[in-house]
Enzyme design. Structure first.
Site, PDB file in Angstrom:
ATOM      1  N   SER A  47      -6.853  -7.381  -1.541  1.00 23.40           N
ATOM      2  CA  SER A  47      -5.668  -7.591  -2.358  1.00 23.40           C
ATOM      3  C   SER A  47      -5.475  -9.070  -2.701  1.00 23.40           C
ATOM      4  O   SER A  47      -6.365  -9.697  -3.260  1.00 23.40           O
ATOM      5  CB  SER A  47      -4.439  -7.006  -1.638  1.00 23.40           C
ATOM      6  OG  SER A  47      -3.328  -6.962  -2.481  1.00 23.40           O
ATOM      7  N   ASP A  55      -4.636   3.440  -7.848  1.00 19.69           N
ATOM      8  CA  ASP A  55      -4.027   2.361  -7.068  1.00 19.69           C
ATOM      9  C   ASP A  55      -2.737   1.940  -7.764  1.00 19.69           C
ATOM     10  O   ASP A  55      -2.764   1.413  -8.874  1.00 19.69           O
ATOM     11  CB  ASP A  55      -5.007   1.189  -6.971  1.00 19.69           C
ATOM     12  CG  ASP A  55      -4.490   0.043  -6.109  1.00 19.69           C
ATOM     13  OD1 ASP A  55      -3.290   0.022  -5.780  1.00 19.69           O
ATOM     14  OD2 ASP A  55      -5.291  -0.850  -5.771  1.00 19.69           O
ATOM     15  N   HIS A  90      -4.272   1.409  -2.121  1.00 14.05           N
ATOM     16  CA  HIS A  90      -4.625   0.003  -2.299  1.00 14.05           C
ATOM     17  C   HIS A  90      -5.389  -0.553  -1.099  1.00 14.05           C
ATOM     18  O   HIS A  90      -5.614  -1.758  -1.022  1.00 14.05           O
ATOM     19  CB  HIS A  90      -3.313  -0.785  -2.505  1.00 14.05           C
ATOM     20  CG  HIS A  90      -3.475  -2.192  -2.954  1.00 14.05           C
ATOM     21  ND1 HIS A  90      -4.080  -2.545  -4.143  1.00 14.05           N
ATOM     22  CD2 HIS A  90      -3.082  -3.352  -2.368  1.00 14.05           C
ATOM     23  CE1 HIS A  90      -4.055  -3.856  -4.274  1.00 14.05           C
ATOM     24  NE2 HIS A  90      -3.471  -4.380  -3.203  1.00 14.05           N
TER      25      HIS A  90
END
Length: 269
Positions: free
Chosen positions: A98, A221, A249
């Site tokens: 991320s 996602d 995610h």
């Protein structure tokens, strides 16, 4: 305390595994190094692995937190560089999740000599919608409301965000774990990191990448759509994009058996 020990304590650095190739694993917002435990069985037999917690996360030294330093992602990138320096690392493959994908990218551009490749799990250079040329997934007003919720009802904020991030199809146990990690973070530090994460725009950083990149993109996602992965693939100088049939995610937690061979193949290529 000398520089090396100070850095290792500050970021709760852990070194495991064996092998000539070094992997540095960087967790995402609201998490800690423990989220990599699902992926480790596939990697630690063949690689030297460096794990750490960002300041304010996990077992890091929270007394080292500074609103001035960590007001943007560059402060977190400097910590990655510090870890590489403290451990005298070279030819590191950075595996990041991320927002850490961009944190790691900033670090690798600033000090390219430490790195050789980067693997980005569910990355995004900008979570904001910037119409008409880019859609990161969120309007600015929605993100401002989300951060406002952190002030008004921190538990409610965590209850809303955890299933959104993990993906509801991936089981209540993982959603609860993520929720608990959010709740265990100091709210002041969490809000600072959230602002640096969700309100930054690093699209202009992508063309400056100095190393090959593997993008691992979840098909469904809520935080980073497939179009974001495609945007990054088209903007990075040297990248490959793998779209995984999955929801959520956190592919490193939900689908480690799928992404592990992709990671190994990329490292060995």
């Amino acid at each position: 305390m000398n520089y090396c020990n100070d850095v290792l304590k500050r970021n709760n650095v852990t070194v495991i595994g064996k092998g000539t190739n070094t992997l540095l694993l960087a967790h995402g917002f609201g998490c800690d190094q423990n989220v990599w435990r699902f992926l480790l069985p596939y990697l630690q037999g063949d690689y030297k692995i460096i794990l750490f917690d960002y300041v304010g996360s996990g077992q890091s030294d929270t007394t080292q937190f500074s609103l001035q330093k960590y007001r943007d992602l560059a402060g977190y990138a400097d910590d990655i560089i510090d870890i590489c320096k403290a451990l005298s690392l070279t030819d590191v493959t950075l595996v990041a999740h991320s927002v850490s994908c961009i944190i790691g990218l900033i670090a690798s551009i600033k000090q390219p000599e430490y790195f050789t490749k980067q693997i980005m799990v569910c990355p995004s250079p900008c979570f904001l919608n910037v119409p008409p040329e880019y859609y990161g997934g969120f309007d600015k007003a929605d993100l401002q409301e989300l951060l406002s919720l952190m002030d008004k009802n921190y538990i409610g904020w965590a209850e809303y965000l955890a299933p959104l991030v993990m993906g509801v199809s991936n089981g209540q146990e993982l959603i609860v774990e993520l929720h608990d990690k959010f709740c265990s973070t100091d709210p002041v530090i969490a809000k600072s990191f959230a602002y640096a994460t969700f309100f930054s725009d690093h699209r202009a950083t992508l063309p400056k990448a100095k190393h090959p990149v593997l993008l691992l993109q979840s098909e469904d996602d809520a935080l980073a759509a497939v179009s974001v992965g495609e945007y990054m693939h088209n903007t990075l100088p040297e990248s490959s994009l793998k779209i995984i049939s999955a929801q959520g995610h956190c592919l490193h937690m939900t689908h480690p058996e799928i992404i592990a061979p992709l990671i190994v193949n990329f490292i060995n290529a």
